[in-house]
Design a protein around this motif. Structure first.
Motif, PDB file in Angstrom:
ATOM      1  N   ASN A 435       0.806  -1.219   0.000  1.00 29.54           N
ATOM      2  CA  ASN A 435       0.000   0.000   0.000  1.00 29.54           C
ATOM      3  C   ASN A 435       0.841   1.271   0.000  1.00 29.54           C
ATOM      4  OD1 ASN A 435      -2.446  -1.423   0.177  1.00 29.54           O
ATOM      5  ND2 ASN A 435      -2.221  -1.635   2.386  1.00 29.54           N
ATOM      6  N   TYR A 489      -4.880   1.484   9.095  1.00 36.17           N
ATOM      7  CA  TYR A 489      -3.881   2.476   8.673  1.00 36.17           C
ATOM      8  C   TYR A 489      -3.441   3.220   9.934  1.00 36.17           C
ATOM      9  CZ  TYR A 489      -2.005   6.004   5.363  1.00 36.17           C
ATOM     10  OH  TYR A 489      -1.209   6.838   4.623  1.00 36.17           O
ATOM     11  N   GLU A 757     -13.173   2.185  -0.251  1.00 32.58           N
ATOM     12  CA  GLU A 757     -12.024   2.652   0.520  1.00 32.58           C
ATOM     13  C   GLU A 757     -12.471   2.799   1.968  1.00 32.58           C
ATOM     14  OE1 GLU A 757      -9.250   6.640   0.957  1.00 32.58           O
ATOM     15  OE2 GLU A 757     -10.066   6.151  -1.028  1.00 32.58           O
ATOM     16  N   ARG A 762      -6.330   3.213   0.639  1.00 30.84           N
ATOM     17  CA  ARG A 762      -6.224   1.843   0.167  1.00 30.84           C
ATOM     18  C   ARG A 762      -7.634   1.271   0.128  1.00 30.84           C
ATOM     19  NH1 ARG A 762      -2.925   0.852   4.579  1.00 30.84           N
ATOM     20  NH2 ARG A 762      -1.859   2.622   3.629  1.00 30.84           N
ATOM     21  N   GLU A 773      -7.276  -6.715   0.147  1.00 33.67           N
ATOM     22  CA  GLU A 773      -6.768  -5.356   0.301  1.00 33.67           C
ATOM     23  C   GLU A 773      -6.050  -4.982  -0.991  1.00 33.67           C
ATOM     24  OE1 GLU A 773      -4.530  -3.161   3.914  1.00 33.67           O
ATOM     25  OE2 GLU A 773      -3.288  -4.580   2.801  1.00 33.67           O
ATOM     26  N   PRO A 775      -3.960  -1.834  -3.108  1.00 35.86           N
ATOM     27  CA  PRO A 775      -3.316  -0.518  -3.026  1.00 35.86           C
ATOM     28  C   PRO A 775      -3.816   0.446  -4.099  1.00 35.86           C
ATOM     29  CG  PRO A 775      -1.697  -2.317  -3.132  1.00 35.86           C
ATOM     30  CD  PRO A 775      -3.021  -2.877  -3.523  1.00 35.86           C
TER      31      PRO A 775
END
Length: 944
Positions: A435, A489, A757, A762, A773, A775
């Motif tokens: 990511n 994150y 998102e 990401r 997941e 990027p």
């Protein structure tokens, strides 16, 4: 509608109301196609036969076709006039809102995504007031207080007891703290929590805007032991992430604030000292009285800790962009940045480095540099973030000779630099995800190495937590090991009041239309909780088709703590590679094995392999490729999450309460659409409140199929412009494993949402029963599906998912789901939601699936199949069959950069199935197959 004639004179449109009424605002619908909205207008009202300007009734530089304009005060009139000096205007509708109505009532005429003109200050209470919310079933409650701040009513504190999966919803931060919760301000599209730190018996934190060196509405917060969060009136916002405790003055320096031991806050005005502060460091010459501040533009300030007077020492002394970490030791300041501007923001004339560094190499991006008080030196032109030492955020004079650590990356692997006696040593580590790799560096806020109250520090980088020894040096380098993967994150983390606290950047609205306003929160838990998250999986390379010299040893690559590992070796000519290992972490290497490689070779390390680090040498000059895939031997079992997710509908459930979800823009609630039922799921009360329909919002949220399925597999078209596998361009065909065939067709509610998102910058994709997941390279542009990683598989009917209020929200529940700490239902029981944490997803179970690039497919000799996903799966078996004898070659993508390498060629007999079980621990990113003749063939992968 009404269209004016073309003219250079002002146009006007009068709305006669018939009698005097109090008006609080209007909605204006203009234009008829994109780009033809009224660019500027002024609203006037008639008073005593004359036209008066409406307070706050002017709009300029407008591009939106739908405007909600709240007046600065109620006007009483029998007529309104809209005036515009544009050469021609089209007004489709003018909706008048009477006084006493909530402004603007979005959804009644104007959609959630209508442009909002900044409103007047919310009505200020005469004194602080509060609202209290209690929940049923003993699920906790909250209390929020409001008071005048900067001439408007703002939220000033929140307390509560509701706790869901480690998240207290009342700690959610927003880019604006107005009482009404409405989002409208430009340049406030992000609200990450940039820094958290314990100080003065509280936990302090700061939030950041995307690019606001001169301040913003973002806040300084503190949380006390009773879990009351205070939003400080001294807040000046901006884009900060720096925090350091200054020993001599007994102050916490965090962003533009200095806070003493009693909690008194002083502020450096960001309009006078503009900076997106990312690092605060001890001073080289007078550390008792000064600190250094470093920012994203590489600006370097000196600040007096007593007077807060400042001097800008350097404007942009080093190459690179997006400044990150900084630390002082060994008579040097070490700073980093992790981005490259492509020249737009380069100030080469200001750089204080030798001319040789002003020439950009093909892989130059970011920078690690030192400053000794007179001279700047570039250590490496690579992307670096955290720079710290053993004392971390509380450095003292006693640590002046401590080692300095800097963590960064290049396209191959993570790069750990250790400075001792002014010299640097490089170590390499695997990446848990991809990511953060974008050249601009924006997607890395902010990996850290911090003390969390354990024997070792914790390092977070590229989706992996690592244990990091407190006295790590080049000669004492044992002990770095993986802890777990994560999706969250995480800009910062720390230990506070006996708990591990993780900050988050949860929901940005930059290029993200499925969230109404940015928001973030904290996670509270124990260190051991992390081990229940994702597997210890990572991948990285020492070389990617890089020229190397004979006998030259590489930098060491981390081996410790990963249960399984496959080493991929390739070269452009026949070569002997020798792998050498450091068993004890003392910098001493011995030969492990030598491999003769002609093309490609894979070696699986045995179960009893034990070493801290590994490195490689070659017996001749060559272009070398040496890559590692390291994987766990223990994955989450679906049974572990059975109780947690029991309310979410299974594939065979006939009656499902589905919904579409949207974190609101008009307030802080979650908008929930279930057929003809429309609700606000409330921010503090966690109850369903009926609201009006909004056709525009429903259209935006309507789910459409975004992938196809054939007999072989899921077919996904990736529109990224940087395809790594397949053909270059903006259309790459990728194939993914299938779950249940029930996902081949819509459910009763329609198609499940495919992607969203839900952590900033990401994407999470829900495809055929597996969450992935994915990027980004640039937000708002197609995601990089070629670099996706699977997270978990499920057999659920999840209609929609989002993050809101710090929580993961799932829709698609069983009709008879019982309310609990995770399940909330409307009063009539017809709508329900599941709430938890983003990293609860791992508990759904490890990724599994079946499929392949071919299923009874007519293939052409020598033409490779579409790439089929291989990374992130545990046990892997391949079944090959064909209608005539043939050779089928299996090739793998091991590093996203050097193409496909031949794994093995299999001789397939007509009408017979050949079964190959990949060795335990063998892993690669993508796989494809090629036949040596025209045949009808099947290549079927079973992932368990």
């Amino acid at each position: 509608g009404w269209v004016s004639a073309k003219s250079d004179q002002p146009h006007w449109l009068i709305a006669e109301l018939g009698k005097p009424v109090g008006i609080a605002g209007v909605h204006v619908y203009s234009g008829w196609r994109a780009g033809q909205a009224i660019s500027a207008l002024e609203l006037e009202y008639r008073k005593a036969g004359a036209w008066q300007k409406v307070p706050r009734g002017a709009v300029s530089d407008n591009t939106q076709m739908r405007l909600a304009i709240a007046f600065g005060e109620v006007v009483t009139t029998d007529a309104l006039r809209l005036v515009s000096s544009a050469d021609q205007i089209r007004v489709r509708e003018l909706v008048v809102w009477p006084a006493g109505t909530e402004l603007p009532r979005l959804g009644t005429g104007v959609s959630e995504d209508a442009a909002l003109v900044p409103e007047p200050p919310a009505a200020m209470p005469e004194r602080p007031n509060h609202e209290t919310y209690e929940s049923s079933l003993g699920r906790g409650g909250s209390e929020v207080r409001f008071a005048p701040v900067k001439n408007e009513a703002q939220m000033v504190s929140a307390s509560g007891t509701r706790l869901i999966s480690g998240v207290y919803p009342h700690f959610t931060t927003y880019s604006q703290s107005r009482k009404d919760g409405r989002f409208f301000k430009k340049a406030h599209q992000e609200c990450g929590i940039g820094g958290i730190i314990p100080w003065a018996d509280k936990l302090w934190m700061i939030t950041y805007a995307p690019h606001q060196p001169r301040g913003s509405d973002h806040k300084l917060y503190s949380i006390d032991a009773e879990l009351t969060m205070t939003i400080h009136a001294e807040s000046v916002g901006g884009t900060p992430a720096a925090r350091m405790i200054h020993e001599e003055s007994e102050q916490l320096f965090i962003a533009h604030y200095a806070i003493d031991k009693q909690g008194k806050i002083r502020v450096i005005d960001p309009k006078k000292m503009p900076a997106r502060v990312t690092a605060i460091m001890r001073h080289l010459v007078d550390p008792a009285n000064y600190v250094y501040l470093y920012d994203m533009e590489n600006m370097f300030y000196e600040v007096n800790v007593h007077s807060l007077e400042f001097t800008r020492l350097f404007e942009d002394p080093i190459p690179g962009y997006h400044g990150k970490g900084g630390f002082t030791a060994q008579g040097k300041v070490v700073v980093s940045n992790n981005g490259e501007t492509g020249g737009k923001l380069d100030h080469r004339g200001l750089w204080q480095v030798p001319a040789s560094y002003k020439k950009k190499g093909p892989e130059d991006r970011g920078c690690l540099a030192t400053f000794d008080g007179s001279t700047w030196e570039v250590i490496e032109r690579r992307q670096y973030t955290e720079v710290t030492g053993p004392q971390g955020v509380a450095p003292t004079a006693e640590g002046k000779n401590d080692p300095v650590w800097a963590i960064g990356w290049d396209k191959r692997s993570l790069r750990l630099q250790v400075m001792e006696d002014g010299a640097f040593t490089t170590f390499l580590l695997p990446k848990g995800c991809l990511n953060n790799d974008a050249e601009h560096g924006w997607f890395t806020e902010w990996p850290r190495i911090r003390d969390i109250g354990q024997d070792a520090l914790m390092m977070d980088m590229h989706g992996l937590f690592f244990a990091f020894p407190k006295r790590f040096t080049a000669g004492n380098c044992a002990g770095i090991e993986p802890i777990a993967s994560h999706i969250r994150y995480i800009p910062d983390f720390c230990s506070w009041n006996g708990q591990l606290v993780l900050a988050t950047d949860e929901a940005s609205i930059q290029g993200n239309p499925l969230v109404g306003q940015p928001q973030s929160n904290l996670w509270f838990g124990k260190f051991e909780d992390l081990k229940q998250w994702g597997p210890r999986n990572g991948a990285g390379s020492i070389y990617m088709n890089d020229p190397i010299g004979a006998g030259v040893a590489s930098a060491p690559f981390l081996m410790n703590g990963f249960p399984r590992c496959v080493v991929h070796l390739a070269a452009d000519r026949p070569v002997s590679y020798t792998l050498q290992i450091d068993k004890n972490g003392d910098g001493s290497f011995s030969d492990y094995k030598t491999f003769e490689v002609d093309g490609y070779h894979a070696h699986l390390l045995p179960e009893d392999f034990a070493a801290q680090w590994i490195r490689v040498t070659a017996n001749r000059d060559c272009n070398a490729t040496v890559s590692f895939h390291l994987t766990d031997d223990t994955y989450q079992n679906a049974a572990a999450g059975a109780e947690l997710f029991q309310a979410v509908a299974e594939l065979d459930d006939q009656t499902v309460t589905s919904a579409l979800l949207f974190p609101a823009k008009r307030n802080r609630h979650l908008r929930v659409i279930n057929g003809d039922s429309w609700y606000d799921f409330t921010k503090f009360g966690f109850d369903f409140q009926a609201t009006h329909a909004d056709a525009g919002l429903k259209k935006k949220l309507t789910v459409r199929p975004e992938f196809e399925v054939d007999d072989a597999s899921v077919i996904l078209i990736s529109h990224e412009n940087r395809a790594i596998v397949g053909k270059k361009g903006n259309r790459t065909v990728l194939r993914l494993p299938k779950g249940s065939d029930r996902y081949d067709r819509p459910f009763e509610f329609g198609h499940p949402r495919m992607h969203r998102e839900i952590e900033s910058e990401r994407m999470m994709a829900n495809i055929h029963g597996t969450f992935y997941e994915v990027p980004f390279w640039i937000v708002g542009q197609p995601a990089l599906y070629t670099k996706m990683r699977p997270v978990c598989s499920h057999n659920k009917q999840i209609s929609d998912f989002t993050t809101w209020n710090g929580l993961l929200v799932l829709a698609g529940l069983k009709a008879d789901a019982q309310e609990s700490n995770h399940v909330y239902k409307s009063a009539d029981g017809g709508t329900s939601l599941w709430l938890g944490g983003i990293d609860d997803l791992w508990k759904l179970g490890k990724p599994v699936g079946v499929g392949g690039p071919w299923k009874d497919t007519a293939v052409t000799a020598g033409v490779p199949s579409d790439p089929y996903l291989m990374t992130g799966y545990d046990q892997k078996t391949l079944e090959l069959s064909a209608n005539q004898d043939c050779a089928i070659t299996v090739a793998v993508d091991i590093d996203h950069w050097t193409g496909f390498h031949t794994y093995q060629t299999f001789q397939v007999e007509a009408g017979r199935t050949l079964t190959h079980k990949f060795p335990e621990g063998y892993a690669a990113h993508w796989v494809r197959v090629t036949a040596d003749k025209d045949v009808t063939a099947t290549a079927w992968f079973v992932y368990q």
